[in-house]
Design a protein around this motif. Structure first.
Motif, PDB file in Angstrom:
ATOM      1  N   MET A 126      38.351  28.066  30.142  1.00  0.00           N
ATOM      2  CA  MET A 126      39.117  27.425  31.430  1.00  0.00           C
ATOM      3  C   MET A 126      38.602  28.048  32.810  1.00  0.00           C
ATOM      4  N   TYR A 127      38.553  29.436  32.496  1.00  0.00           N
ATOM      5  CA  TYR A 127      38.151  30.330  33.758  1.00  0.00           C
ATOM      6  C   TYR A 127      36.853  29.925  34.240  1.00  0.00           C
ATOM      7  N   ALA A 128      35.949  30.004  33.211  1.00  0.00           N
ATOM      8  CA  ALA A 128      34.509  29.465  33.519  1.00  0.00           C
ATOM      9  C   ALA A 128      34.235  27.923  33.965  1.00  0.00           C
ATOM     10  N   TYR A 129      35.093  27.218  33.358  1.00  0.00           N
ATOM     11  CA  TYR A 129      35.040  25.777  33.944  1.00  0.00           C
ATOM     12  C   TYR A 129      35.640  25.722  35.374  1.00  0.00           C
ATOM     13  N   LEU A 130      36.490  26.332  35.732  1.00  0.00           N
ATOM     14  CA  LEU A 130      37.298  26.285  37.183  1.00  0.00           C
ATOM     15  C   LEU A 130      36.140  27.213  38.065  1.00  0.00           C
ATOM     16  N   GLN A 131      35.257  27.892  37.398  1.00  0.00           N
ATOM     17  CA  GLN A 131      34.227  28.596  38.510  1.00  0.00           C
ATOM     18  C   GLN A 131      32.775  28.252  38.148  1.00  0.00           C
ATOM     19  N   GLU A 132      32.562  26.853  37.902  1.00  0.00           N
ATOM     20  CA  GLU A 132      31.207  26.551  37.891  1.00  0.00           C
ATOM     21  C   GLU A 132      30.610  26.778  36.584  1.00  0.00           C
ATOM     22  N   GLY A 133      31.181  27.164  35.655  1.00  0.00           N
ATOM     23  CA  GLY A 133      30.662  27.605  34.407  1.00  0.00           C
ATOM     24  C   GLY A 133      29.960  29.015  34.521  1.00  0.00           C
ATOM     25  N   ALA A 134      30.220  29.745  35.517  1.00  0.00           N
ATOM     26  CA  ALA A 134      29.518  30.913  35.667  1.00  0.00           C
ATOM     27  C   ALA A 134      30.225  32.331  35.463  1.00  0.00           C
ATOM     28  N   ARG A 135      31.740  32.407  35.686  1.00  0.00           N
ATOM     29  CA  ARG A 135      32.600  33.261  35.363  1.00  0.00           C
ATOM     30  C   ARG A 135      33.786  33.084  34.521  1.00  0.00           C
ATOM     31  N   PRO A 136      33.446  33.340  33.215  1.00  0.00           N
ATOM     32  CA  PRO A 136      34.562  33.545  32.453  1.00  0.00           C
ATOM     33  C   PRO A 136      35.809  34.602  32.635  1.00  0.00           C
ATOM     34  N   TYR A 137      36.017  35.080  33.599  1.00  0.00           N
ATOM     35  CA  TYR A 137      36.888  36.182  33.790  1.00  0.00           C
ATOM     36  C   TYR A 137      37.601  35.718  35.008  1.00  0.00           C
ATOM     37  N   ALA A 138      39.074  36.467  35.064  1.00  0.00           N
ATOM     38  CA  ALA A 138      39.685  36.588  36.324  1.00  0.00           C
ATOM     39  C   ALA A 138      39.106  37.352  37.579  1.00  0.00           C
ATOM     40  N   CYS A 139      39.176  36.896  38.639  1.00  0.00           N
ATOM     41  CA  CYS A 139      38.703  37.379  39.700  1.00  0.00           C
ATOM     42  C   CYS A 139      39.336  37.158  41.136  1.00  0.00           C
ATOM     43  N   GLU A 140      39.379  37.766  42.065  1.00  0.00           N
ATOM     44  CA  GLU A 140      39.930  37.254  43.405  1.00  0.00           C
ATOM     45  C   GLU A 140      40.225  35.861  43.500  1.00  0.00           C
ATOM     46  N   GLU A 141      38.870  35.376  43.972  1.00  0.00           N
ATOM     47  CA  GLU A 141      38.814  33.903  44.355  1.00  0.00           C
ATOM     48  C   GLU A 141      39.740  33.096  43.461  1.00  0.00           C
ATOM     49  N   THR A 172      54.647  42.825  44.318  1.00  0.00           N
ATOM     50  CA  THR A 172      54.863  41.718  45.259  1.00  0.00           C
ATOM     51  C   THR A 172      54.500  40.334  44.500  1.00  0.00           C
ATOM     52  N   ALA A 173      54.821  39.391  45.148  1.00  0.00           N
ATOM     53  CA  ALA A 173      54.605  37.985  44.495  1.00  0.00           C
ATOM     54  C   ALA A 173      53.050  37.917  44.016  1.00  0.00           C
ATOM     55  N   LEU A 174      52.010  38.145  45.270  1.00  0.00           N
ATOM     56  CA  LEU A 174      50.637  38.368  45.071  1.00  0.00           C
ATOM     57  C   LEU A 174      50.423  39.135  43.929  1.00  0.00           C
ATOM     58  N   ASP A 175      51.210  40.315  43.917  1.00  0.00           N
ATOM     59  CA  ASP A 175      50.475  41.147  42.595  1.00  0.00           C
ATOM     60  C   ASP A 175      51.060  40.644  41.404  1.00  0.00           C
ATOM     61  N   VAL A 176      52.095  40.022  41.260  1.00  0.00           N
ATOM     62  CA  VAL A 176      52.486  39.052  39.890  1.00  0.00           C
ATOM     63  C   VAL A 176      51.422  38.331  39.673  1.00  0.00           C
ATOM     64  N   ASP A 177      51.044  37.551  40.596  1.00  0.00           N
ATOM     65  CA  ASP A 177      50.007  36.275  40.336  1.00  0.00           C
ATOM     66  C   ASP A 177      48.520  37.032  39.853  1.00  0.00           C
ATOM     67  N   ILE A 178      48.223  37.891  40.426  1.00  0.00           N
ATOM     68  CA  ILE A 178      47.017  38.850  39.815  1.00  0.00           C
ATOM     69  C   ILE A 178      47.331  39.149  38.513  1.00  0.00           C
ATOM     70  N   LEU A 179      48.406  39.669  38.365  1.00  0.00           N
ATOM     71  CA  LEU A 179      48.734  40.087  36.968  1.00  0.00           C
ATOM     72  C   LEU A 179      48.705  39.334  35.919  1.00  0.00           C
ATOM     73  N   HIS A 180      49.244  37.852  36.219  1.00  0.00           N
ATOM     74  CA  HIS A 180      49.496  36.782  35.182  1.00  0.00           C
ATOM     75  C   HIS A 180      47.912  36.273  35.054  1.00  0.00           C
ATOM     76  N   CYS A 181      47.216  36.393  36.162  1.00  0.00           N
ATOM     77  CA  CYS A 181      45.918  35.623  35.845  1.00  0.00           C
ATOM     78  C   CYS A 181      44.968  36.784  35.136  1.00  0.00           C
ATOM     79  N   ALA A 182      45.042  37.938  35.174  1.00  0.00           N
ATOM     80  CA  ALA A 182      44.444  38.929  34.211  1.00  0.00           C
ATOM     81  C   ALA A 182      44.990  39.122  32.805  1.00  0.00           C
ATOM     82  N   LEU A 183      46.471  38.951  32.903  1.00  0.00           N
ATOM     83  CA  LEU A 183      47.142  39.157  31.701  1.00  0.00           C
ATOM     84  C   LEU A 183      46.905  37.939  30.555  1.00  0.00           C
ATOM     85  N   ALA A 184      46.898  36.816  31.165  1.00  0.00           N
ATOM     86  CA  ALA A 184      46.693  35.709  30.392  1.00  0.00           C
ATOM     87  C   ALA A 184      45.454  35.380  29.588  1.00  0.00           C
ATOM     88  N   ILE A 185      44.420  36.105  30.098  1.00  0.00           N
ATOM     89  CA  ILE A 185      43.028  36.092  29.500  1.00  0.00           C
ATOM     90  C   ILE A 185      43.140  37.331  28.429  1.00  0.00           C
TER      91      ILE A 185
END
Length: 285
Positions: free
Chosen positions: A127-142, A105-118
């Motif tokens: 960038m992922y860490a910066y967007l998550q208050e410097g705490a999470r340098p990885y893709a997650c659901e939020e 689905t479109a949601l699946d593709v968004d999840i895949l892109h976020c995980a694939l990019a990194i």
């Protein structure tokens, strides 16, 4: 990957990376104005205080973010539309073929892109860490939810093809932290143009080269059957069972059908797979 291989990324993967970066830029601009813009307007120069206000007064609401981005990230929005349009048009690519094969689905593709990019550009961890208050340098659901406009969190089905076929994995980290969404390494390598067997298939499977079939074999009829399945005229998932004694040409027949369909043939020796490993090997194949 070495620099020379990174420069050789397929064009569609370069577009996918730019899509993720542009969405990250929009999110970063919004978060920056929440902290610094509101703080300056209110005479409050303490970014921690401004950040707390954003949390307690729900200033970081998805609807407010989208409305602000429409007016304040115009150039980024324009480029994002160009990139996503070009990406959707690149149909004859592995990145676009994957959703069709697995019914994403479109949601699946968004999840895949976020995980694939990194996975293909580890520098995005910053960038992922910066967007998550410097705490999470990885893709997650939020992160996926906020980057791709799905609201505060994801409603991600347990029956998602991403999960069923293990195209991505959820990796538990520290207690209280959301699990990381990690792209399967074999999927990443395949999208980068590699055709190596998965480690679970080594020793039990091999790619079979096509060989000329006998004139009496129903190759054309079998090919026609599968094409009707692809076109949706029959059930979505089908298979042809080829029976016969060892050495009668079952593998040759299958290789001829696969060649007519423009597909490689993967032959798996089921006798080499233990009952404990069957589910994992089947999903991988």
């Amino acid at each position: 990957f070495p620099p020379e291989q990174q420069l050789a990324f397929p064009p569609e993967l370069a577009l996918m990376l730019e899509r993720v970066r542009l969405r990250g830029m929009r999110r970063a601009a919004w978060l920056d104005q929440l902290v610094h813009g509101e703080a300056a307007q209110n005479g409050n120069l303490n970014p921690l205080r401004a950040s707390a206000d954003a949390i307690f007064f729900d200033q970081d609401a998805p609807a407010a973010e989208l409305a602000w981005q429409r007016d304040h990230t115009v150039e980024v929005n324009r480029r994002l539309v160009e990139v996503e349009t070009a990406l959707a048009a690149a149909t004859a690519t592995r990145l676009l073929e994957l959703p069709r094969i697995f019914g994403l689905t479109a949601l699946d593709v968004d999840i895949l892109h976020c995980a694939l990019a990194i996975a293909i550009d580890p520098s995005l961890r910053r960038m992922y860490a910066y967007l998550q208050e410097g705490a999470r340098p990885y893709a997650c659901e939020e992160l996926v939810a906020r980057l791709f406009g799905h609201g505060r969190c994801l409603v991600w089905s347990t029956e998602s093809p991403l999960r069923i076929w293990r195209l991505v994995h959820e990796r538990e980290l520290a207690a209280g932290e959301p699990p990381a969404i990690v792209c399967d390494r074999q999927v990443r390598d395949w999208l980068l143009g590699q055709n190596d067997l998965h480690e679970r298939l080594v020793g039990v499977a091999q790619i079979v080269a096509p060989e000329p079939p006998l004139a009496s074999w129903p190759v054309a009829d079998t090919v026609s059957f599968f094409l009707r399945c692809v076109d949706g005229e029959q059930i979505e998932h089908s298979h042809a069972r080829i029976t016969g004694l060892p050495g009668c040409g079952r593998r040759t027949f299958a290789s001829a059908v696969a060649a007519e369909l423009g597909l490689p043939l993967l032959a798996v020796d089921a006798d080499q797979i233990t009952d404990e490993d069957w589910v994992d090997v089947y999903g991988t194949a």
